[in-house]
Each structure stands twice: as structure tokens, then as C-alpha cells.
Motif scaffolding. Structure first.
Motif, PDB file in Angstrom:
ATOM      1  N   ARG A   1       0.835  -1.201   0.000  1.00 11.53           N
ATOM      2  CA  ARG A   1       0.000   0.000   0.000  1.00 11.53           C
ATOM      3  C   ARG A   1       0.870   1.252   0.000  1.00 11.53           C
ATOM      4  O   ARG A   1       1.365   1.673   1.042  1.00 11.53           O
TER       5      ARG A   1
ATOM      6  N   ASP B   1      -3.497  -2.850   8.672  1.00 18.25           N
ATOM      7  CA  ASP B   1      -4.812  -2.310   8.322  1.00 18.25           C
ATOM      8  C   ASP B   1      -4.928  -0.881   8.859  1.00 18.25           C
ATOM      9  O   ASP B   1      -5.314   0.049   8.144  1.00 18.25           O
TER      10      ASP B   1
ATOM     11  N   ASP C   1      -4.275   3.047   6.690  1.00 18.45           N
ATOM     12  CA  ASP C   1      -5.273   4.116   6.601  1.00 18.45           C
ATOM     13  C   ASP C   1      -4.675   5.449   7.045  1.00 18.45           C
ATOM     14  O   ASP C   1      -4.904   6.485   6.426  1.00 18.45           O
TER      15      ASP C   1
HETATM   16 MG    MG Z   1      -8.598  -1.198   6.153  1.00 17.73          MG
END
Ligand code: MG
Ligand code: IPM
Length: 363
Positions: free
Chosen positions: A108, A250, A254
């Protein structure tokens, strides 16, 4: 000879179908210039699949994914399916796909685009130049550990249980992806854990340290997850590549995404050892604006670029897509989520048209 790639498209829910259709048009336009041919199979996932078949990840969908060279996913979920039992929720379909395709490594990126710097909630001097890659473990940890469930104790009280567990094999393979990613970037890897409290994290830290022996060109550091969260908003430029477990990744991805101002701009890649990867925007299905031509398709378009780079070994075509996204921003085109005074407001469709025109004009 014309190169052929077969892609499974999973438009999913909410704004998914709108942004997917822009991304596919962009891909076709690029392909036509490069003597490449893309063929597509569309399949159901998430709420759309629940409505049609009663389950969030029909077997045919997983089968279609397995048979393709890469999977392009848009977004899943929405209010409509939020109160269904866990087995029938859109999110369960997504987790099933990650496990079913063995996608243990999730990349990411959080890169700040100079054109959008003022969209960040942090000060310009804090975020200018931020270029982070979060490598998140995706098929283990507390998301998948056993036992899990809501159980009744002897006294009849309910007790919710999840288990955070990592084996040496699982840690080693994601650590390697972390080191290899850092090698291709700035040469710095920060491993994030909670080794001051959790045994699973102590093993994580020990293994990452051991694997580091094979990557002497990478500078390794360790942070506890609470400190990492703080450092991300305090001084994000200290980070190059971050490697971490499923739950911490996770949360931190963000936070890292929002440094860049709009989560509507960020793509991601989920990769396994072999077999197709899944490429999707970091953002969700935004049911509040679905079907109104307001969505920002750029994260989906940049997911196509990641697919070309990491899934299909077509780095030049990937760069071309990234260039054209930069060009539309340079020319002032903005969807609502990244709008600022003096810029040209466009909807999802028009953003796609501008992209395609630029691809053709670029020759
Ligand atoms: Mg997430
Ligand atoms: C993500 C999402 C998912 C996750 C949800 C939708 C299951 O938040 O991809 O980050 O928690 O992994």
C-alpha cells in the motif's frame, strides 16, 4: 507479436462499477498503443454477489480469478449488507479471496502528489515529499487465527475471541517481501510490532532481525505500533518502507493514506507466491455517492498501473498511466474529493474522458 493478458474484473458494490468502467477504458486505450490485448471476465463479489447468489464469494468467482493473469477489484460493501451474519457479509468475501488466492503480501503506497499537497490535513512542511510503502501481511495474524468466535462461558456469559498468531514461515516470507521492497526503494525498512507486550510480536521481531542478515544493504529499524502511529503523523518523512502484520497494517495504512490528503488517490496490490495478484484502490465503496457520477476514479486507474507493474511485468505501460494521471492533475481536473479553489470540477466519467484524450494526444 501481440501480448495477451487475461484480467478478471470485480466491480463489486457502491461506486465500484463506475470507477471500474473508467479504469477499463483507460486500460484499453493504453493497450491499443502498445500492441497488447487485454481480455476480461467480469465476476461477482461482495454485496452484488450476495444479492445474486446468497454468498459474498461464489465459487465461480474464485475460479475465474485463479484462471486469470491478474484480478482488478473495485470496492465492496454497503449499508444494505451490514447486518447480515458474518458468513454472508461482503467483507467475508474479500477475506475469502485473499485466503483462497494466497495473497499474503499487501503493498500500500502512500505517496504525496505535489498537486494535492494542500488537501492533506497536515502542514505542507510535514508531508511534502512523503513517499511510504506499507507492506502488510494479509492472510494471517488476528484476522485468521484460531480459535475465533463468540462463545458462551460456563456461567452463561458471552465471550468474544480472536487469536493473533504467526508462524515462523509466515513471518519470514512477508519479511522478505519487506526487505526486497525496501531494496527497490530508499533502502530503509521499519518493522512494526508490539513486542513489548505480545509474544507473537516477539517472534515477529526475532525473525525479521534474523532475515535482515540476508539483506545487508537495507537499514532495518523496529517500532512498537503505538509509537509508529504517532511517528506517522509527527514526522512521516522518516519512513521509507514499513513491514507489519495484518491488523497493524490495516490501521497504519489508513493513517498513512490520509497523509496524502485523499484516500481517493491510492492504489494497492495483493500478491501471493505464484498465481494472479489482486489490484484495488485503498478506499471503500462509498455508498453515499454511488451512482451519482461523483466518484474519483484515479485510485482505480492507479491500481491498473500497479497491476501492470507488479502483476503483469509491464513497467513501461504502468509508468505511462502514472504520467497521465499526473497530467490531468497538472491541468487542474479535480473530482469533488480533491477539489480546491480555481480547479476544474469534473465527475467520474469526465475524468475518464480527459484521461483517454491525454493518452491519445501523448502519441
Ligand atoms: Mg482497512
Ligand atoms: C482493508 C479493509 C478490509 C480489511 C476490510 C474491508 C475487511 O479495511 O482492506 O484495509 O480490514 O482488511
Amino acid at each position: 507479436m501481440t501480448k495477451q493478458h487475461h484480467i478478471t474484473l470485480l466491480p463489486g458494490d457502491g461506486i465500484g462499477p463506475e470507477i471500474m468502467s473508467v479504469a477499463v477504458e483507460v486500460l484499453k486505450a493504453i493497450a491499443s498503443k502498445h500492441d497488447q490485448e487485454f481480455t476480461f471476465t467480469e465476476a461477482l463479489i461482495g454485496g452484488a454477489a450476495i444479492d445474486e447468489t446468497g454468498e459474498p464469494l461464489p465459487a465461480e468467482t474464485l475460479e475465474a480469478c485463479r484462471k486469470s493473469d491478474a484480478v482488478l477489484l473495485a470496492a465492496i460493501g454497503g449499508y444494505k449488507w451490514d447486518n447480515l451474519p458474518r458468513q454472508q457479509r461482503p467483507e467475508t468475501g474479500l477475506l475469502g479471496m485473499r485466503a483462497g488466492l494466497g495473497l499474503f503480501a499487501n503493498l500500500r503506497p502512500a505517496t504525496i502528489l505535489p498537486q494535492l499537497i494542500d488537501a492533506s490535513s497536515l502542514k505542507r512542511e510535514v508531508v511534502e515529499g512523503v513517499d511510504i510503502m506499507v507492506v502488510r501481511e494479509l492472510t494471517g495474524g488476528i484476522y485468521f487465527g484460531q480459535p475465533k468466535g463468540i462463545f458462551e462461558t460456563e456461567t452463561g456469559e458471552q465471550r468474544g475471541v480472536n487469536t493473533m498468531a504467526y508462524s515462523v514461515g509466515e513471518i519470514d516470507r512477508i519479511a522478505k517481501v519487506g526487505f526486497e521492497t525496501a531494496q527497490k526503494r530508499g533502502g530503509k525498512l521499519c518493522s512494526v510490532d508490539k513486542a513489548n507486550v505480545l509474544d507473537v510480536s516477539q517472534l515477529w521481531r526475532d525473525r525479521v532481525t534474523a532475515i535482515a542478515q540476508d539483506y545487508s544493504d537495507v537499514e532495518l529499524s523496529h517500532l512498537y505500533v503505538d509509537n509508529a502511529a504517532m511517528q506517522l503523523v509527527r514526522a512521516p518523512k522518516q519512513f521509507d518502507t514499513i513491514v507489519t502484520g495484518n491488523l497493524f497494517g490495516d490501521i497504519l495504512s489508513d493513517a498513512a493514506a490520509m497523509l496524502t490528503g485523499s484516500i481517493g488517490m491510492l492504489p494497492s496490490a495483493s500478491l501471493g507466491t505464484d498465481g494472479p495478484g489482486v489490484f484495488e484502490p485503498v478506499h471503500g465503496s462509498a455508498p453515499d455517492i454511488a451512482g451519482q457520477d461523483k466518484a474519483n476514479p484515479l485510485a482505480q486507474v492507479l491500481s491498473v498501473a500497479m497491476m501492470l507493474r507488479y502483476g503483469l511485468d509491464e513497467p513501461d505501460v504502468a509508468s505511462e498511466i502514472e504520467t497521465v494521471v499526473n497530467q490531468v492533475l497538472d491541468r487542474g481536473y479535480r473530482t469533488g474529493d480533491i477539489m480546491s479553489p480555481g480547479m476544474k470540477a469534473v465527475g467520474c466519467k469526465e475524468m475518464g474522458e480527459v484521461l483517454i484524450k491525454l493518452i491519445m494526444d501523448n502519441g
